[in-house]
Design a protein around this motif. Sequence first.
Motif, PDB file in Angstrom:
ATOM      1  N   HIS A 197       0.851  -1.194   0.000  1.00  0.00           N
ATOM      2  CA  HIS A 197       0.000   0.000   0.000  1.00  0.00           C
ATOM      3  C   HIS A 197       0.888   1.247   0.000  1.00  0.00           C
ATOM      4  O   HIS A 197       0.706   2.182  -0.764  1.00  0.00           O
ATOM      5  CB  HIS A 197      -0.873  -0.055   1.251  1.00  0.00           C
ATOM      6  CG  HIS A 197      -1.969   0.963   1.297  1.00  0.00           C
ATOM      7  ND1 HIS A 197      -2.951   0.937   2.227  1.00  0.00           N
ATOM      8  CD2 HIS A 197      -2.226   2.036   0.526  1.00  0.00           C
ATOM      9  CE1 HIS A 197      -3.784   1.952   2.033  1.00  0.00           C
ATOM     10  NE2 HIS A 197      -3.354   2.635   1.005  1.00  0.00           N
ATOM     11  N   ARG A 198       1.870   1.198   0.858  1.00  0.00           N
ATOM     12  CA  ARG A 198       2.798   2.311   0.944  1.00  0.00           C
ATOM     13  C   ARG A 198       3.557   2.483  -0.368  1.00  0.00           C
ATOM     14  O   ARG A 198       3.780   3.584  -0.853  1.00  0.00           O
ATOM     15  CB  ARG A 198       3.756   2.065   2.125  1.00  0.00           C
ATOM     16  CG  ARG A 198       4.860   3.068   2.321  1.00  0.00           C
ATOM     17  CD  ARG A 198       4.402   4.485   2.361  1.00  0.00           C
ATOM     18  NE  ARG A 198       3.626   4.831   3.526  1.00  0.00           N
ATOM     19  CZ  ARG A 198       2.901   5.953   3.611  1.00  0.00           C
ATOM     20  NH1 ARG A 198       2.854   6.792   2.606  1.00  0.00           N
ATOM     21  NH2 ARG A 198       2.216   6.195   4.702  1.00  0.00           N
ATOM     22  N   LEU A 199       3.920   1.373  -0.943  1.00  0.00           N
ATOM     23  CA  LEU A 199       4.661   1.401  -2.207  1.00  0.00           C
ATOM     24  C   LEU A 199       3.886   2.157  -3.273  1.00  0.00           C
ATOM     25  O   LEU A 199       4.424   2.990  -3.999  1.00  0.00           O
ATOM     26  CB  LEU A 199       4.920  -0.034  -2.679  1.00  0.00           C
ATOM     27  CG  LEU A 199       5.607  -0.203  -4.027  1.00  0.00           C
ATOM     28  CD1 LEU A 199       7.083   0.120  -3.918  1.00  0.00           C
ATOM     29  CD2 LEU A 199       5.423  -1.616  -4.555  1.00  0.00           C
ATOM     30  N   LEU A 200       2.607   1.887  -3.313  1.00  0.00           N
ATOM     31  CA  LEU A 200       1.763   2.544  -4.310  1.00  0.00           C
ATOM     32  C   LEU A 200       1.734   4.047  -4.067  1.00  0.00           C
ATOM     33  O   LEU A 200       1.929   4.845  -4.985  1.00  0.00           O
ATOM     34  CB  LEU A 200       0.347   1.963  -4.244  1.00  0.00           C
ATOM     35  CG  LEU A 200      -0.693   2.595  -5.157  1.00  0.00           C
ATOM     36  CD1 LEU A 200      -0.292   2.439  -6.604  1.00  0.00           C
ATOM     37  CD2 LEU A 200      -2.055   1.977  -4.925  1.00  0.00           C
ATOM     38  N   LEU A 201       1.532   4.427  -2.818  1.00  0.00           N
ATOM     39  CA  LEU A 201       1.464   5.851  -2.509  1.00  0.00           C
ATOM     40  C   LEU A 201       2.782   6.532  -2.840  1.00  0.00           C
ATOM     41  O   LEU A 201       2.829   7.622  -3.394  1.00  0.00           O
ATOM     42  CB  LEU A 201       1.135   6.049  -1.024  1.00  0.00           C
ATOM     43  CG  LEU A 201      -0.266   5.623  -0.602  1.00  0.00           C
ATOM     44  CD1 LEU A 201      -0.434   5.794   0.890  1.00  0.00           C
ATOM     45  CD2 LEU A 201      -1.314   6.428  -1.340  1.00  0.00           C
ATOM     46  N   ARG A 202       3.859   5.831  -2.507  1.00  0.00           N
ATOM     47  CA  ARG A 202       5.167   6.441  -2.710  1.00  0.00           C
ATOM     48  C   ARG A 202       5.480   6.598  -4.195  1.00  0.00           C
ATOM     49  O   ARG A 202       6.020   7.599  -4.614  1.00  0.00           O
ATOM     50  CB  ARG A 202       6.216   5.576  -2.021  1.00  0.00           C
ATOM     51  CG  ARG A 202       7.538   6.258  -1.861  1.00  0.00           C
ATOM     52  CD  ARG A 202       8.429   5.460  -0.962  1.00  0.00           C
ATOM     53  NE  ARG A 202       8.421   4.060  -1.350  1.00  0.00           N
ATOM     54  CZ  ARG A 202       8.640   3.061  -0.517  1.00  0.00           C
ATOM     55  NH1 ARG A 202       8.864   3.297   0.749  1.00  0.00           N
ATOM     56  NH2 ARG A 202       8.632   1.826  -0.936  1.00  0.00           N
ATOM     57  N   ASN A 203       5.123   5.582  -4.961  1.00  0.00           N
ATOM     58  CA  ASN A 203       5.500   5.631  -6.368  1.00  0.00           C
ATOM     59  C   ASN A 203       4.590   6.506  -7.209  1.00  0.00           C
ATOM     60  O   ASN A 203       4.947   6.853  -8.326  1.00  0.00           O
ATOM     61  CB  ASN A 203       5.517   4.211  -6.961  1.00  0.00           C
ATOM     62  CG  ASN A 203       6.752   3.468  -6.542  1.00  0.00           C
ATOM     63  OD1 ASN A 203       7.563   4.003  -5.785  1.00  0.00           O
ATOM     64  ND2 ASN A 203       6.904   2.265  -7.023  1.00  0.00           N
ATOM     65  N   THR A 204       3.435   6.826  -6.700  1.00  0.00           N
ATOM     66  CA  THR A 204       2.584   7.710  -7.488  1.00  0.00           C
ATOM     67  C   THR A 204       2.853   9.167  -7.166  1.00  0.00           C
ATOM     68  O   THR A 204       2.549  10.036  -7.967  1.00  0.00           O
ATOM     69  CB  THR A 204       1.091   7.434  -7.227  1.00  0.00           C
ATOM     70  OG1 THR A 204       0.887   7.354  -5.826  1.00  0.00           O
ATOM     71  CG2 THR A 204       0.654   6.149  -7.883  1.00  0.00           C
ATOM     72  N   LYS A 205       3.431   9.415  -6.021  1.00  0.00           N
ATOM     73  CA  LYS A 205       3.584  10.805  -5.606  1.00  0.00           C
ATOM     74  C   LYS A 205       4.349  11.666  -6.619  1.00  0.00           C
ATOM     75  O   LYS A 205       3.923  12.778  -6.924  1.00  0.00           O
ATOM     76  CB  LYS A 205       4.251  10.866  -4.243  1.00  0.00           C
ATOM     77  CG  LYS A 205       4.192  12.246  -3.657  1.00  0.00           C
ATOM     78  CD  LYS A 205       5.041  12.366  -2.420  1.00  0.00           C
ATOM     79  CE  LYS A 205       5.341  13.805  -2.140  1.00  0.00           C
ATOM     80  NZ  LYS A 205       6.597  13.977  -1.452  1.00  0.00           N
ATOM     81  N   PRO A 206       5.474  11.196  -7.142  1.00  0.00           N
ATOM     82  CA  PRO A 206       6.179  12.073  -8.089  1.00  0.00           C
ATOM     83  C   PRO A 206       5.359  12.426  -9.321  1.00  0.00           C
ATOM     84  O   PRO A 206       5.616  13.433  -9.951  1.00  0.00           O
ATOM     85  CB  PRO A 206       7.425  11.272  -8.482  1.00  0.00           C
ATOM     86  CG  PRO A 206       7.276   9.937  -7.907  1.00  0.00           C
ATOM     87  CD  PRO A 206       6.235   9.972  -6.870  1.00  0.00           C
ATOM     88  N   LEU A 207       4.377  11.621  -9.612  1.00  0.00           N
ATOM     89  CA  LEU A 207       3.579  11.892 -10.803  1.00  0.00           C
ATOM     90  C   LEU A 207       2.691  13.119 -10.627  1.00  0.00           C
ATOM     91  O   LEU A 207       2.101  13.607 -11.585  1.00  0.00           O
ATOM     92  CB  LEU A 207       2.719  10.683 -11.159  1.00  0.00           C
ATOM     93  CG  LEU A 207       3.516   9.447 -11.541  1.00  0.00           C
ATOM     94  CD1 LEU A 207       2.589   8.313 -11.885  1.00  0.00           C
ATOM     95  CD2 LEU A 207       4.398   9.753 -12.727  1.00  0.00           C
ATOM     96  N   LEU A 208       2.609  13.597  -9.410  1.00  0.00           N
ATOM     97  CA  LEU A 208       1.893  14.851  -9.214  1.00  0.00           C
ATOM     98  C   LEU A 208       2.552  15.960 -10.008  1.00  0.00           C
ATOM     99  O   LEU A 208       1.981  17.009 -10.246  1.00  0.00           O
ATOM    100  CB  LEU A 208       1.878  15.228  -7.727  1.00  0.00           C
ATOM    101  CG  LEU A 208       0.888  14.493  -6.848  1.00  0.00           C
ATOM    102  CD1 LEU A 208       1.118  14.837  -5.402  1.00  0.00           C
ATOM    103  CD2 LEU A 208      -0.527  14.846  -7.245  1.00  0.00           C
ATOM    104  N   GLN A 209       3.791  15.711 -10.387  1.00  0.00           N
ATOM    105  CA  GLN A 209       4.500  16.732 -11.140  1.00  0.00           C
ATOM    106  C   GLN A 209       4.454  16.493 -12.635  1.00  0.00           C
ATOM    107  O   GLN A 209       5.189  17.111 -13.388  1.00  0.00           O
ATOM    108  CB  GLN A 209       5.943  16.811 -10.648  1.00  0.00           C
ATOM    109  CG  GLN A 209       6.031  17.746  -9.477  1.00  0.00           C
ATOM    110  CD  GLN A 209       7.131  17.444  -8.509  1.00  0.00           C
ATOM    111  OE1 GLN A 209       8.007  16.638  -8.769  1.00  0.00           O
ATOM    112  NE2 GLN A 209       7.094  18.104  -7.390  1.00  0.00           N
ATOM    113  N   SER A 210       3.587  15.643 -13.032  1.00  0.00           N
ATOM    114  CA  SER A 210       3.462  15.400 -14.460  1.00  0.00           C
ATOM    115  C   SER A 210       2.894  16.625 -15.150  1.00  0.00           C
ATOM    116  O   SER A 210       2.161  17.403 -14.557  1.00  0.00           O
ATOM    117  CB  SER A 210       2.549  14.205 -14.690  1.00  0.00           C
ATOM    118  OG  SER A 210       2.238  14.093 -16.040  1.00  0.00           O
TER     119      SER A 210
END
Lengths: 510, 1151
Positions: free
Chosen positions: B333-346
């Motif tokens: 679950h944490r992995l998902l949150l962590r790996n999607t976060k940088p995409l906020l900068q897409s």
Amino acid sequence: MPCSNFVSPAARKERFLDRRSQPPSSFLPPSPRPSASPAKMIHSLFLINASGDIFLEKHWKSVVSRSVCDYFFEAQERATEPENVPPVIPTPHHYLISVLRHRIYFVAVIQSEVPPLFVIEFLHRVVDTFQVRGHSPLLFSLFMSASFMPTHLPASSPRLQDYFGVCTEAAIKDNVVVVYELLEEMLDNGFPLATESNILKELIKPPTILRTMVNTITGSTNVGEQLPTGQLSVVPWRRTGVKYTNNEAYFDVVEEIDAIIDKSGSTITAEIQGVIDACVKLTGMPDLTLSFMNPRLLDDVSFHPCVRFKRWEAERILSFIPPDGNFRLLSYHVSSQNLVAIPVYVKHNITFREGSSQGRFDLTLGPKQTMGKAVESVLVSSQLPRGVLNANLNPSQGTYTFDPVTKLLSWDVGKINPQKLPRLKVNRLDMYGEKYKPFKGIKYMTKAGKFQSLDVVEPEILLTQKLRCLNPYAPSPDHSQSLHVCRGFRSERSTFVSSRCNDVWFETHS
Amino acid sequence: MTTEPEEETNVCGLSVRRQSRMNGGFSSLRLEAAGAMRTVLVSAESLQLTLKPELTQEEQALTHAAAAGSGRPKETLKAGNEDLKEMLESNKESLKLEAMKRIVQLISKGKNASDLFPAVVKNVASKNIELKKLVYVYLVRYAEEQQDLALLSISTFQRALKDPNQFIRASALRVLSSIRVPIIVPIMMLAIKEAASDLSPYVRKTSAHAIQKLYSLDADQKEQLIEVIEKLLKDKSTLVAGSVVMAFEEVCPDRIDLIHINYRKLCNLLVDVEEWGQVVIINMLTRYARTQFASPWKEDGILDENEKAFYDSDSEEKQGQREAKPYIMDPDHRLLLRNTKPLLQSRNTAVVMAVAQLYWHLAPKHEVSIVTKSLVRLLRSHREVQYVVLQNIATMSIQRKGMFEPHMKSFYVRSTDATHIKTLKLEILTNLANEANISTILREFQTYVKSQDKAFAAATIQAIGRCATNISEVTDTCLNGLVLLLSNRDETVVAESVVVIKKLLQTQPTQHCDIIKHMAKLFDNITVPMARASILWLMGEYCERVPKIAPDVLRKMAKTFTSEEDIVKLQTVNLAAKLYLTNSKQTKLLTQYILNLGKYDQNYDIRDRTRFIRQLIVPSEKSGALNKYARRILLASKPAPVLESAFKGQLGQTPLPWTNEMDRDRFQLGTLSHSLNIKTTGYQELSDWPAVAPDPSVRNVEVIEPVQEWAPSLGKAKKPKSDKFYSDDEEKEEEGSGSGSEDSSSRSSSSSSSEESGSESEEESSRDLEKTSSDSEKSSSGSEASSSESESQQKKKKRAKKVTPRKSKQAAADSDSDENGNGPVGKTSSSSAESSSDSESDSEEDSSSDDSPAPQKKTVAKTKPKVEVKSKKEVSLLDLDDFSAAPPSAPKSSVFSSSLLSDLEGLSLSNVSSAMQVTTSSFGPVKTYELLHHMTGKGLSAKYHFPRQPCLYQPSMVAVQVILTNSSDHSLEEIHIGDQSPASLNVHCFNTVERLEPGASVSVSLGIDFSDSTQAANFQLCTKEDQFSVSIQPAVGELLMPSTMKEPDFCSEQKKLMGMNETSATIAMATANTSKQNISKQVLSVANVGVVSSDQNNLQRFAGRTISSGALVLVTLELRESSTALLTINTEKTVMASMLLRDLKQALCQA
């Protein structure tokens, strides 16, 4: 501008009937598809001009009758302004998602649940592919009621060829085959396939006069012979085998300030939207690193996909393999929470002569004391209410125009030097007999006058700070970027353009 | 034509020949395909098609077909199309091309060009690529209508599917699968299966797209297609991932089981997938996570309990009994949150929105706010984007005001916004309104009321009404303002005001006769029916309060009754009835008159109402029992309407009254359904969190990675650990810990830290291996992590043994990393762990800090040559990941990453100095400040100090440790933090202390973002009964964190910060301070900086960074003769520099 200007309702209705009278059978697939769930993503695309004509349609799946657009026309009719048409419209069997660019509605037809932004973003990307970014004067005039707007600069280097200069109806009609080929490549079964303009340009070469001539003579084509290598690599945005004799990389830092200022000229809110546009013409597969003196200023950033997220997160360094040619490296936003200094102030005042239909509109514009720099290409445009008949102006600097049809008053002030205080005076405001009293008509723009104790929303400002090219080969000590070129790159020379505006603009400490 | 001889013979021969070439797996399919091919032939024959062996070119065959086929539609051909046909049949390529272009133009205009099909289809095998593409375009458009003829082109595609050029293979598959002819389903199926195992990822991607097409053509193929999807899901190419997930979503979204083993891979690939695929994958993973993980939202409540347990057990003997956390976020679950976060900068707004909705639906509540900034950024985008984003923000702001309140100004309406944008912004502003900002918002609203856009002005008035009901402080102000608007010149404004005032008066049952009278006076001028009806209703409802006016209004209405709108008529009848009951003397006749009028009204509603009212109020024989209750029925006190967000209901374009009841937030954010507030076709409900998370082990993958030879030592070092982490034992332990067995719980809390870091590196390694990247940095980081981990384990065993400072530092960093991995759960436990390790290390830190950089240097030196070797090995320069020096970005960028980073910095290719490292606190003696004296605090006293730890909550925050003591004789309850000022202040509050017994004390930690200013943070410390205003003013030295760097780095950094960034002063030092040790002690007591080891005796250097912005602060002390010294501070924060200088000067001057 109301779209109904272009065509009378009666004519529109006729066209409606026209459309409906066409035998639908020829448009519908002979047999409906089996009972599979309706396919996702973009089904069809219709391009509709301001007068309500569908001038292009493209289907990626089975054909959807263009009568589906009638729902769109209904919504269009309801909306008072073209931009008031809701972007998402439900119809009994489909959903219409539309964007309006350059007075053209791009209406996508979808059949089932899909994130609306997905479609909207894609449609905008289509338009961006058609044209050079930033060449959208219309957009600005639509957005701004009173704005300072220097002509938007293209990147300071010759741009690479884009498909059409501006995405207009005429341009699309002239190049309908290219458009069709592009759309075919961009979507497969309604799902985006290739949207990087670099790749598309390899697949389908942009039309130029020369090439068109050559093609007609030799019968050769616009279509690339090979699959763009970028499509297959991990760097889909860059083509391979790029060669330049002069290797150059240009970066333009452009900042736009959005602000709302009140009558007295003080700021209610101001935000900065900045972008770094790049024009990179480098041989081979260069890997660039761009670092900033003060990266923390970049409050909230969005990147071109080429930028490595992690490197930025960890070190605040932009590390990327650039696409070839023009692209937007990053854009950032400095929110209204931070202190944003505005380089100019605007004050306005409106008075009416008692019992007459005339009034006086004073507009004062000047540089803020704190700014030591000259502000260039200042343009004030104010939308006067419909009741205004004519305006005589007395600008102390620059020139003005008043369009009696759109009631748009533009004052091209030009450069403001810190010493001079230009002053625009509108001597008279003539109005013709509306039912209401004249000053009623003025009310819209005189909010300030009416509520002196209150803040006033208008005029709004959009400011694009013009960028200057400093000596390109000797970056001055205060500029904020530095370019590092890493492996795989033979640098003959790298060229620099730096902005001269940044640091003063946004002080982030509160 | 360049066809090979054997292919020329027979179209059928192709499939037969292929049969022999292929391996067994497809045999049945092949048979089917061959069957289909035969059908094709048969149907071609039925068209008198001659496919004789002597035909040497396929084109000829097609020409025949065309000739045969064109016979029928000949009559229908128009003159224009006739010449197109001729052009197509000519021999000149350019003519053909020209014809095709004109045909495409016809198609684009929606004109029917199907009659040209025979002429077009024979060009399908053309050599000219553009011509061919245009034919494809045509084919795809009309194949469905001309199925028989379309079949003729199939063999061309079949051949192209075998082409050595991947591009041609892919485009053949694309077109083949786009031809919606049911008869070729088996051929398509075969083609898809083959393409799914193609070597080229691009072809595999195309096959994923083809899956959807085939499925929509023939849903019966589902089972076989799922097999292909399953196969493609395992694909490791970023190119394929998005497309196959799309296919998955379309074909078998309920087969969530297919995702399990691919879950981690998808998470890790996500950043590199193309943007459109990202959207699809994120949406799918959102759905997945909601079914597979336990809810992180209950945690707050649970945490409170734990916190209490933890604080109670401050005394040592209870430590062991501490209960384990019932909620531990699944690492996946944490992995998902962590790996999607940088995409906020897409740059892609759809991606940003997808991540935002993912956080909204999946993240623990306190983490959701990281999406705010990005969403606000999107508001600068195109109008349509704004529209959708604002809709979503509106929904979010109903539930979570705090998220967007700081950005309130971004929602100010611009006069140039489109109406629907304005309405949405207004909605959001209304949602954000609270006591603190209401005056600002109302001021904004006042300008909006004057807008030319009347619909918007009306909406603003509604919004003012909502603010008035929600915030009782401003009700009267709003009401007065609205009354003023009644004299507005614009009718819509007046009408809307009337309606809103009516509602407000209802909620405020106090005397408002004046307003009602005022409105009665205005009545004649108001023409909008709704407003008139509202006034009439008010008159009737409060007729007893305006006894003179109400009958007069009724009199007027009697005159105009027939010309009124229905809604006004109904209210007139109501008014008459109510007046009849209260004041029958004056109004009896009027009422009868009106009832008579109503009786013959055209509208049956009005007739019904009239009849009903008459029976109710006029006593007669027939009227029966109800008559007695008429008064009670009509004049019952009515509940006030709730002025709710219009957005909670329908705001879209189709006003459907019944949807008003339904909240928009029942839909997943970012979906079409949410945007329209109707359930769209194909919308999949986001399931609720499962009560118990399903078995997490399904996501385990055996790590068989081909790339392992890259870093064999690394793989070996880690493997046992990762195994252990995901092994059943571990899970049992986690599950068991919930039941609270004392032994395991204490163990799990301490061991989880080490294991967590193990998982960290494991994830990393799997990521490494999956990508064919060198990632030498990572490998060293991984080994670093694992070594530190083992150290920390050692340390655990031999606590008594003195630990080397480096180790302890690593351990501290390690436990930090645990927090980042574990989210809030780990925080409380680690604070104890850290403080204990801290006390150990503090004593040694001084003496050892000089040595610490040395071993680091060694590591760097050791790893460096390795890197070079690898980069030679590296095949492509294109890898996206080779720079990622940090572990997958943690949601809160961590000390862990930065310390790792410093180890790796030598590997980075940039010339950025290695001055990046931030160490943990370097100095022990703690100054305690009084926060609240027990006299003013009614028994509650509070003291605070700066522990000089990196703040757990956000890196930009300063950690503050507050010790709360109850010196009263009764227990205090619910100690928490109340209002904060300035409003922009960002404080991470401690969790409420439920109960504090007399004499007891607890220590809690706060995080405050001072934004690098010494401005005091004011807030309220609240107990159940009282509130105390307190403030924390940090000394400037506490706004720093130490930064270790080597001397050369220091010097180079210093050179960059000359000029106005330099502040210096000569100071006379107290004699006691002349020794080097004492000086550093003094400096460190003032400022939280790190010592920079130096060879020069007369120079002492200290380096730090400001916590909030990370600006370097460099302190140099140059000793001169006779106990004077030159103190220099280099930083771009000049204000801080001068303050720091003053503080340091003071400290060094004093003994």
